[in-house]
Design a protein around this motif. Structure first.
Motif, PDB file in Angstrom:
ATOM      1  N   GLY A  32       0.797  -1.215   0.000  1.00 40.79           N
ATOM      2  CA  GLY A  32       0.000   0.000   0.000  1.00 40.79           C
ATOM      3  C   GLY A  32       0.827   1.260   0.000  1.00 40.79           C
ATOM      4  O   GLY A  32       1.857   1.339  -0.653  1.00 40.79           O
ATOM      5  N   GLY A  33       0.382   2.198   0.770  1.00 40.53           N
ATOM      6  CA  GLY A  33       0.904   3.548   0.749  1.00 40.53           C
ATOM      7  C   GLY A  33      -0.185   4.411   0.146  1.00 40.53           C
ATOM      8  O   GLY A  33      -1.044   3.932  -0.605  1.00 40.53           O
ATOM      9  N   CYS A  34      -0.198   5.668   0.487  1.00 39.99           N
ATOM     10  CA  CYS A  34      -1.293   6.554   0.067  1.00 39.99           C
ATOM     11  C   CYS A  34      -1.530   6.533  -1.437  1.00 39.99           C
ATOM     12  O   CYS A  34      -2.660   6.337  -1.890  1.00 39.99           O
ATOM     13  N   ALA A  35      -0.491   6.750  -2.216  1.00 38.67           N
ATOM     14  CA  ALA A  35      -0.665   6.820  -3.673  1.00 38.67           C
ATOM     15  C   ALA A  35      -1.113   5.472  -4.243  1.00 38.67           C
ATOM     16  O   ALA A  35      -1.969   5.418  -5.129  1.00 38.67           O
ATOM     17  N   ALA A  36      -0.547   4.382  -3.739  1.00 34.55           N
ATOM     18  CA  ALA A  36      -0.938   3.052  -4.227  1.00 34.55           C
ATOM     19  C   ALA A  36      -2.387   2.752  -3.868  1.00 34.55           C
ATOM     20  O   ALA A  36      -3.131   2.191  -4.680  1.00 34.55           O
ATOM     21  N   ASN A  37      -2.805   3.143  -2.670  1.00 29.13           N
ATOM     22  CA  ASN A  37      -4.199   2.918  -2.263  1.00 29.13           C
ATOM     23  C   ASN A  37      -5.161   3.725  -3.135  1.00 29.13           C
ATOM     24  O   ASN A  37      -6.225   3.235  -3.520  1.00 29.13           O
ATOM     25  N   VAL A  38      -4.801   4.956  -3.456  1.00 28.23           N
ATOM     26  CA  VAL A  38      -5.634   5.781  -4.333  1.00 28.23           C
ATOM     27  C   VAL A  38      -5.719   5.136  -5.722  1.00 28.23           C
ATOM     28  O   VAL A  38      -6.795   5.052  -6.320  1.00 28.23           O
ATOM     29  N   ALA A  39      -4.588   4.662  -6.236  1.00 26.43           N
ATOM     30  CA  ALA A  39      -4.572   4.016  -7.549  1.00 26.43           C
ATOM     31  C   ALA A  39      -5.501   2.797  -7.561  1.00 26.43           C
ATOM     32  O   ALA A  39      -6.260   2.594  -8.515  1.00 26.43           O
ATOM     33  N   CYS A  40      -5.460   2.003  -6.508  1.00 32.37           N
ATOM     34  CA  CYS A  40      -6.331   0.817  -6.434  1.00 32.37           C
ATOM     35  C   CYS A  40      -7.798   1.211  -6.389  1.00 32.37           C
ATOM     36  O   CYS A  40      -8.640   0.587  -7.041  1.00 32.37           O
ATOM     37  N   GLY A  41      -8.119   2.237  -5.618  1.00 28.40           N
ATOM     38  CA  GLY A  41      -9.500   2.706  -5.539  1.00 28.40           C
ATOM     39  C   GLY A  41     -10.010   3.218  -6.870  1.00 28.40           C
ATOM     40  O   GLY A  41     -11.136   2.921  -7.277  1.00 28.40           O
ATOM     41  N   LEU A  42      -9.177   3.990  -7.556  1.00 23.84           N
ATOM     42  CA  LEU A  42      -9.563   4.494  -8.877  1.00 23.84           C
ATOM     43  C   LEU A  42      -9.757   3.359  -9.872  1.00 23.84           C
ATOM     44  O   LEU A  42     -10.731   3.340 -10.632  1.00 23.84           O
ATOM     45  N   ALA A  43      -8.827   2.405  -9.867  1.00 24.28           N
ATOM     46  CA  ALA A  43      -8.917   1.274 -10.791  1.00 24.28           C
ATOM     47  C   ALA A  43     -10.191   0.465 -10.531  1.00 24.28           C
ATOM     48  O   ALA A  43     -10.837  -0.009 -11.469  1.00 24.28           O
ATOM     49  N   ALA A  44     -10.567   0.326  -9.266  1.00 32.09           N
ATOM     50  CA  ALA A  44     -11.783  -0.412  -8.919  1.00 32.09           C
ATOM     51  C   ALA A  44     -13.035   0.263  -9.471  1.00 32.09           C
ATOM     52  O   ALA A  44     -14.064  -0.382  -9.656  1.00 32.09           O
ATOM     53  N   HIS A  45     -12.918   1.556  -9.744  1.00 36.59           N
ATOM     54  CA  HIS A  45     -14.040   2.302 -10.320  1.00 36.59           C
ATOM     55  C   HIS A  45     -13.895   2.486 -11.834  1.00 36.59           C
ATOM     56  O   HIS A  45     -14.550   3.322 -12.443  1.00 36.59           O
ATOM     57  N   GLY A  46     -12.996   1.716 -12.442  1.00 36.89           N
ATOM     58  CA  GLY A  46     -12.874   1.715 -13.889  1.00 36.89           C
ATOM     59  C   GLY A  46     -11.996   2.800 -14.483  1.00 36.89           C
ATOM     60  O   GLY A  46     -11.959   2.972 -15.696  1.00 36.89           O
ATOM     61  N   VAL A  47     -11.275   3.546 -13.652  1.00 37.98           N
ATOM     62  CA  VAL A  47     -10.384   4.596 -14.146  1.00 37.98           C
ATOM     63  C   VAL A  47      -9.071   3.960 -14.600  1.00 37.98           C
ATOM     64  O   VAL A  47      -8.521   3.100 -13.914  1.00 37.98           O
ATOM     65  N   ALA A  48      -8.572   4.368 -15.748  1.00 44.71           N
ATOM     66  CA  ALA A  48      -7.257   3.908 -16.210  1.00 44.71           C
ATOM     67  C   ALA A  48      -6.209   4.598 -15.344  1.00 44.71           C
ATOM     68  O   ALA A  48      -6.139   5.822 -15.294  1.00 44.71           O
ATOM     69  N   VAL A  49      -5.413   3.826 -14.642  1.00 40.00           N
ATOM     70  CA  VAL A  49      -4.481   4.387 -13.660  1.00 40.00           C
ATOM     71  C   VAL A  49      -3.177   3.592 -13.663  1.00 40.00           C
ATOM     72  O   VAL A  49      -3.150   2.427 -14.031  1.00 40.00           O
ATOM     73  N   ARG A  50      -2.108   4.280 -13.281  1.00 43.61           N
ATOM     74  CA  ARG A  50      -0.826   3.599 -13.089  1.00 43.61           C
ATOM     75  C   ARG A  50      -0.193   4.170 -11.821  1.00 43.61           C
ATOM     76  O   ARG A  50      -0.525   5.265 -11.380  1.00 43.61           O
ATOM     77  N   PHE A  51       0.696   3.388 -11.234  1.00 48.33           N
ATOM     78  CA  PHE A  51       1.385   3.793 -10.012  1.00 48.33           C
ATOM     79  C   PHE A  51       2.880   3.807 -10.258  1.00 48.33           C
ATOM     80  O   PHE A  51       3.431   2.868 -10.820  1.00 48.33           O
ATOM     81  N   ILE A  52       3.523   4.872  -9.830  1.00 45.85           N
ATOM     82  CA  ILE A  52       4.974   4.954  -9.866  1.00 45.85           C
ATOM     83  C   ILE A  52       5.426   5.161  -8.423  1.00 45.85           C
ATOM     84  O   ILE A  52       4.988   6.101  -7.767  1.00 45.85           O
ATOM     85  N   GLY A  53       6.243   4.253  -7.921  1.00 49.46           N
ATOM     86  CA  GLY A  53       6.646   4.356  -6.527  1.00 49.46           C
ATOM     87  C   GLY A  53       8.086   3.973  -6.309  1.00 49.46           C
ATOM     88  O   GLY A  53       8.785   3.525  -7.220  1.00 49.46           O
ATOM     89  N   LYS A  54       8.522   4.147  -5.081  1.00 46.47           N
ATOM     90  CA  LYS A  54       9.891   3.831  -4.709  1.00 46.47           C
ATOM     91  C   LYS A  54       9.851   3.075  -3.397  1.00 46.47           C
ATOM     92  O   LYS A  54       9.102   3.396  -2.483  1.00 46.47           O
ATOM     93  N   VAL A  55      10.682   2.064  -3.303  1.00 43.96           N
ATOM     94  CA  VAL A  55      10.823   1.283  -2.086  1.00 43.96           C
ATOM     95  C   VAL A  55      12.205   1.542  -1.510  1.00 43.96           C
ATOM     96  O   VAL A  55      13.189   1.565  -2.238  1.00 43.96           O
TER      97      VAL A  55
END
Length: 84
Positions: A60-83
Motif C-alpha cells: 500500500g501507501g497513500c498513492a498506491a491505495n488511491v490508484a487501487c480505488g480508482l482502478a476499482a471504479h474503472g479509471v485507467a491508472v498507473r502507479f509509480i513508486g519507490k521502495v
C-alpha cells in the motif's frame, strides 16, 4: 501512441499497510492516532508488530491505495513508486 481514455498516474512511496485489531490503550501507549496513517521507523515497527495478535500485511501507501480505488471504479491508472 494515442490513448482513447484519459489516465491518472499516482506517484508516491510503496509502503506496507498493517491491519490489526487493537484497543484504544494500545494506540495511546504507542502514540498512534486513531483512524490515521502513521509512518514508523523499522525499530518501532518491530516493537509494535511483536505486540499485535495476527496482523495482516497489504502492499500500500497513500498513492498506491488511491490508484487501487480508482482502478476499482474503472479509471485507467498507473502507479509509480519507490521502495527503500
Amino acid at each position: 501512441m494515442t490513448q482513447d481514455k484519459p489516465f491518472i498516474t499516482c506517484i508516491g512511496l510503496a509502503n506496507v499497510d498493517v491491519i490489526a485489531e487493537t484497543d484504544d490503550r494500545f494506540l495511546e501507549k504507542h502514540h498512534i492516532s486513531k483512524g490515521a496513517s502513521t509512518l514508523l521507523d523499522s525499530c518501532t515497527t518491530g516493537t509494535i508488530l511483536a505486540q499485535l495478535d495476527g496482523p495482516a500485511f497489504f502492499p500500500g501507501g497513500c498513492a498506491a491505495n488511491v490508484a487501487c480505488g480508482l482502478a476499482a471504479h474503472g479509471v485507467a491508472v498507473r502507479f509509480i513508486g519507490k521502495v527503500g
